[in-house]
Scaffold this active site. Structure first.
Site, PDB file in Angstrom:
ATOM      1  N   ASN A  39      24.451 -38.963   3.470  1.00  0.00           N
ATOM      2  CA  ASN A  39      25.787 -39.339   3.935  1.00  0.00           C
ATOM      3  C   ASN A  39      26.754 -38.165   4.020  1.00  0.00           C
ATOM      4  OD1 ASN A  39      26.235 -38.858   1.235  1.00  0.00           O
ATOM      5  ND2 ASN A  39      27.324 -40.766   0.835  1.00  0.00           N
ATOM      6  N   LYS A  41      28.250 -34.376   5.452  1.00  0.00           N
ATOM      7  CA  LYS A  41      28.505 -33.710   6.729  1.00  0.00           C
ATOM      8  C   LYS A  41      27.490 -32.597   6.953  1.00  0.00           C
ATOM      9  CE  LYS A  41      32.010 -30.519   8.588  1.00  0.00           C
ATOM     10  NZ  LYS A  41      31.540 -30.624   9.948  1.00  0.00           N
ATOM     11  N   LYS A  43      24.519 -32.642   9.236  1.00  0.00           N
ATOM     12  CA  LYS A  43      23.145 -32.905   9.702  1.00  0.00           C
ATOM     13  C   LYS A  43      22.950 -32.428  11.139  1.00  0.00           C
ATOM     14  CE  LYS A  43      23.828 -37.220   8.546  1.00  0.00           C
ATOM     15  NZ  LYS A  43      25.030 -37.108   7.690  1.00  0.00           N
ATOM     16  N   THR A  44      23.824 -32.857  12.019  1.00  0.00           N
ATOM     17  CA  THR A  44      23.730 -32.443  13.422  1.00  0.00           C
ATOM     18  C   THR A  44      23.977 -30.946  13.563  1.00  0.00           C
ATOM     19  OG1 THR A  44      24.335 -34.631  14.258  1.00  0.00           O
ATOM     20  CG2 THR A  44      24.736 -32.758  15.720  1.00  0.00           C
ATOM     21  N   THR A  45      24.935 -30.424  12.805  1.00  0.00           N
ATOM     22  CA  THR A  45      25.235 -28.998  12.853  1.00  0.00           C
ATOM     23  C   THR A  45      24.020 -28.168  12.452  1.00  0.00           C
ATOM     24  OG1 THR A  45      27.540 -29.482  12.334  1.00  0.00           O
ATOM     25  CG2 THR A  45      26.797 -27.212  12.005  1.00  0.00           C
ATOM     26  N   ARG A  53      18.327 -21.171  17.154  1.00  0.00           N
ATOM     27  CA  ARG A  53      17.291 -20.233  16.713  1.00  0.00           C
ATOM     28  C   ARG A  53      16.103 -20.254  17.680  1.00  0.00           C
ATOM     29  NH1 ARG A  53      15.786 -21.037  10.707  1.00  0.00           N
ATOM     30  NH2 ARG A  53      17.567 -19.632  10.460  1.00  0.00           N
ATOM     31  N   PHE A  94      29.788 -44.102  20.777  1.00  0.00           N
ATOM     32  CA  PHE A  94      29.661 -44.799  19.499  1.00  0.00           C
ATOM     33  C   PHE A  94      29.443 -46.293  19.717  1.00  0.00           C
ATOM     34  CE2 PHE A  94      32.169 -41.047  18.242  1.00  0.00           C
ATOM     35  CZ  PHE A  94      31.371 -40.577  17.219  1.00  0.00           C
ATOM     36  N   TRP A  96      29.923 -48.684  17.676  1.00  0.00           N
ATOM     37  CA  TRP A  96      30.985 -49.527  17.130  1.00  0.00           C
ATOM     38  C   TRP A  96      32.178 -49.614  18.072  1.00  0.00           C
ATOM     39  CZ3 TRP A  96      29.048 -45.247  14.515  1.00  0.00           C
ATOM     40  CH2 TRP A  96      29.820 -44.087  14.574  1.00  0.00           C
ATOM     41  N   GLU A 131      20.729 -38.390  15.615  1.00  0.00           N
ATOM     42  CA  GLU A 131      21.263 -39.708  15.251  1.00  0.00           C
ATOM     43  C   GLU A 131      20.327 -40.854  15.642  1.00  0.00           C
ATOM     44  OE1 GLU A 131      23.781 -39.585  13.361  1.00  0.00           O
ATOM     45  OE2 GLU A 131      25.192 -38.046  13.987  1.00  0.00           O
TER      46      GLU A 131
END
Length: 199
Positions: A39, A41, A43-45, A53, A94, A96, A131
């Site tokens: 949970n 911040k 993951k995508t970064t 790379r 999104f 939601w 995601e």
């Protein structure tokens, strides 16, 4: 030599021996399955960092963005002109916001078809499924379908999966799992997401 220097040298000598043994034992070469979950911040970064790379070495790379694809993305803006990168975006943003299961499922299935093409192409060195965990959680994709596509990908291809609550079957398949843990997040204190930092 002081006692402290001597202890340090011995500790580093032991560490080097341990690392050398691990390097010597790592003889297998193949693509990997990496999962960035949790949970916190980043993951995508982290995944985009690996994409950068791979592109830096001239490898063909594919990115499939579920959920956040309609958002601005600084990494995508910077890298999408690279001829070795192909990016495919789920057209709803999104889920939601849309609140429409049928249209979200259709959009997911459409971009999943792009993912399947990437996962079957031996010329593609790295595939990022950004995601995708949400697609499984919401039932837009079937875990058996995703598992099969990943399991049958070309041997040299690496796949990165990002998102919270990664499915246990993906965790079991993965070579490397990193769980991002949130300690504090500025957004929870009313600080807006910052362009160039958060997206």
């Amino acid at each position: 030599m002081t006692d402290r220097q001597s202890r340090h040298r011995n500790a580093m000598r032991n560490l080097k021996s341990h690392v050398d043994e691990k390097v010597a034992a790592a003889t297998e070469q193949r693509g990997l399955l990496l999962v960035f979950t949790g949970n916190g911040k980043g993951k995508t970064t982290a995944a985009w960092g690996t994409v950068t790379r791979a592109l830096g070495y001239g490898y063909r790379t594919g990115v499939v963005q579920f959920i956040k694809g309609m958002w601005e993305c600084g990494e995508r803006e910077r890298l999408e002109s690279d001829p070795n990168l192909s990016v495919h975006i789920m057209a709803t943003g999104f889920t939601w916001e849309t609140q429409n299961r049928e249209s979200d499922t259709q959009a997911c299935q459409a971009v999943w078809a792009d993912a399947q093409r990437l996962l079957s192409d031996p010329e593609v060195y790295l595939v990022l499924l950004d995601e995708i965990t949400y697609m499984l959680k919401f039932g837009y994709l079937d875990i058996a379908t995703v598992r099969e596509a990943i399991a049958n990908r070309p041997t040299e291809q690496t796949v990165i999966i990002t998102g919270r609550n990664a499915h246990r079957e993906l965790l079991d398949m993965a070579d490397t799992v990193t769980e991002m843990q949130e300690v504090r997040h500025a957004f929870n204190d009313g600080v807006q997401a910052r362009r160039g930092i958060d997206y």
